[in-house]
Design an enzyme around this catalytic site. Structure first.
Site, short mmCIF file in Angstrom:
data_model
loop_
_atom_site.label_atom_id
_atom_site.label_comp_id
_atom_site.label_asym_id
_atom_site.label_seq_id
_atom_site.Cartn_x
_atom_site.Cartn_y
_atom_site.Cartn_z
N LYS A 1 -4.06 11.01 0.37
CA LYS A 1 -4.45 9.71 -0.57
C LYS A 1 -5.07 8.68 0.26
O LYS A 1 -4.44 8.06 1.15
CB LYS A 1 -3.22 9.53 -1.38
CG LYS A 1 -3.38 8.29 -2.42
CD LYS A 1 -2.23 7.98 -3.08
CE LYS A 1 -2.26 6.75 -3.88
NZ LYS A 1 -0.90 6.42 -4.55
N LEU B 1 15.72 5.72 -9.52
CA LEU B 1 16.00 5.46 -10.82
C LEU B 1 17.30 4.63 -11.12
O LEU B 1 17.62 3.97 -11.94
CB LEU B 1 15.68 6.57 -11.80
CG LEU B 1 14.20 7.12 -11.47
CD1 LEU B 1 14.14 8.41 -12.50
CD2 LEU B 1 13.02 6.04 -11.61
N GLU C 1 1.43 1.79 -9.07
CA GLU C 1 1.02 1.65 -7.88
C GLU C 1 1.65 2.57 -6.70
O GLU C 1 1.80 2.30 -5.74
CB GLU C 1 1.14 0.11 -7.35
CG GLU C 1 -0.23 -0.70 -7.88
CD GLU C 1 -1.31 -0.46 -7.17
OE1 GLU C 1 -1.50 0.04 -6.03
OE2 GLU C 1 -2.58 -1.36 -7.54
N ILE D 1 8.58 6.10 -4.89
CA ILE D 1 9.21 6.56 -3.88
C ILE D 1 9.58 5.71 -2.60
O ILE D 1 10.41 5.78 -1.69
CB ILE D 1 8.47 7.99 -3.18
CG1 ILE D 1 8.45 8.84 -4.35
CG2 ILE D 1 8.66 8.27 -2.02
CD1 ILE D 1 7.80 10.18 -4.18
#
Length: 477
Positions: free
Chosen positions: A60, A309, A318, A322
């Protein structure tokens, strides 16, 4: 992630127990990452090719934001460095004068990572390489790290927690009681129980800072589809009528989802919108996720540290979810209690986490608020809503002067803020006067040289698909 990192780096002096259940699925929206994850992998001595094969990963180089500034207007927030800065001013100031003089092309033409994204090219290069991250299967990543944790001495216990007992004198957590009746005592507890916050909230009643008034989306749908074409080296974020759709390409499938605001779009409308805009046949049923954007009032409370979470949620626009897990783990190891938990460690940990999360919050709000879209009630609300003073200052500073300053403990640097503010339509009114030290001829040569070097570098790269096939071909599951 916590068990793997702590057992690998601190485990010789600790007794670590990982409580989890195969009956509880991983929330599969955290499949896109940002470059700092490579630093954690280096610390853990994870071989990149092994990790990528195990998780069906792709590379990515950034995120494509489509329809955010306005319908049918797109830009890419890349991970690279655009152009060349000087001590007094970022590259955007040189580019701004170049635009005024008619000698500069698009801002992204000066960034190799952005050009490689558009060309569908990639390679890992030790020198002068691209700045990159990954797309991967979150469930497979969890299995990969579980094996690593167990290799380094973590004891895994399969089961669900039925009760949490605290000390009457200190209020700290003493033990967990599982549904099987097994009791697990501990000195420090890391809460990874997701939105429930079983330890940090249901037991310790820590409280929650709600940011829904700034980030109104409160629901998501996730579905996986078959691949229809070779994976591209970037995430797609496609703004829809009342939210946005993600598209994350892996080697064996594509992750898809729709983040939306239930005030402006019903669940039925959301599901239809998602299904109507898929590429490839679905291989899972759409799974709904409810959330409330914000963070706990304390990320570390007494002898409990919340990660992921359980600590809060900022929508994955964005790909920061993680990353914030990683930052919590690293900070915990930096402040790990030695002879006992001390309040100064807790206060420092919380202060650093608050600062980083709030800066990310502002960066996400920027995408929604600075927009020309007025085509739906949702976008009109976002454009007209009040925003944090910290963000309002950054926007006006850039609009009036072209300046961006990174603050301590901030994830996103000057180039990220510049790319998104330009992409969303803010054009600075002036540039830094140091640019005028260059003659027009010198500025033209400076800009052309950077653009030519960037294109030449990208031209030499193989296609993303060819490099994956050579570097880390993943077997089909």
């Amino acid at each position: 992630m916590a068990a793997a990192a702590i057992s690998k780096l601190l485990g010789k002096n600790l007794e670590i127990c990982l409580v989890e259940s195969d009956q509880i699925a991983t929330v599969g929206v955290g499949e896109a990452t940002i470059p700092p994850l490579l630093t954690l992998h280096k610390l853990l001595e994870i071989k990149e090719q092994d990790f990528m094969v195990a998780t069906q990963a792709t590379f990515k180089l950034g995120i494509s934001f489509e329809n955010w500034r306005d319908v049918n207007e797109d830009y890419i927030h890349s991970f690279g460095t655009t152009g060349q800065d000087c001590w007094a001013a970022g590259f955007q100031h040189f580019w701004l004068k170049g635009k005024q003089q008619g000698i500069a092309s698009d801002y992204g033409d000066y960034c190799p990572e952005l050009l490689a994204s558009l060309a569908g090219k990639f390679a890992v290069q030790p020198k002068s390489g691209l700045n990159y991250a990954y797309h991967f299967d979150a469930g497979l990543y969890a299995q990969f790290l579980r094996k690593m944790a167990e290799k380094h001495g973590t004891r895994r216990v399969e089961g669900k927690i039925s009760e949490v007992q605290c000390c009457n004198q200190t209020g700290m957590i003493d033990r967990l009681i599982l549904e099987s009746g097994e009791q697990l005592e501990g000195d420090l507890f890391i809460d990874c129980t997701g939105f429930r916050g079983l330890l940090i909230e249901q037991t310790l009643h820590t409280g929650y800072l709600d940011w829904t008034h700034w980030l109104p989306c409160d629901s998501a749908l996730a579905v996986q589809t078959e691949n229809t074409k070779p994976p591209i080296p970037y995430t797609r974020s496609i703004a829809r009528e009342s939210g946005w759709q993600w598209r994350i390409p892996l080697q064996h499938r594509t992750g898809n989802g729709l983040v939306y605001c239930s005030r402006y779009m019903s669940d039925e409308q959301a599901e239809q919108t998602l299904l109507d805009n898929l590429e490839g046949d679905p291989i899972t049923q759409p799974r709904q996720i409810r959330f409330r954007t914000g963070q706990r009032r304390l990320h570390w409370n007494k002898n409990c540290v919340a990660l992921g979470l359980a600590s809060g949620f900022i929508e994955p626009l964005e790909s920061t979810s993680i990353h914030l897990i990683q930052r919590g783990i690293v900070r915990l190891m930096q402040m790990f209690p030695h002879t006992g938990i001390v309040q100064s460690d807790i206060d420092e940990f919380n202060g650093q986490m608050f600062s980083e999360v709030e800066n990310i919050r502002d960066f996400i709000i920027l995408h929604y608020h600075v927009t020309n879209r007025r085509d739906s009630a949702f976008w009109r609300h976002c454009a007209g809503m009040d925003i944090p003073d910290s963000l309002a200052h950054r926007i006006e500073l850039f609009r009036e002067t072209g300046k961006v300053f990174k603050v301590p403990n901030e994830l996103f640097g000057e180039n990220s803020w510049t790319q998104v503010m330009l992409g969303q339509g803010i054009m600075p009114q002036q540039y830094h006067p140091i640019v005028d030290q260059m003659s027009d001829e010198e500025l033209s040569h400076f800009l052309n040289q950077i653009r030519t070097q960037s294109r030449r570098m990208v031209d030499q790269l193989p296609s993303h698909q060819d490099f994956l096939r050579h570097y880390c071909p993943a077997a089909m599951p």
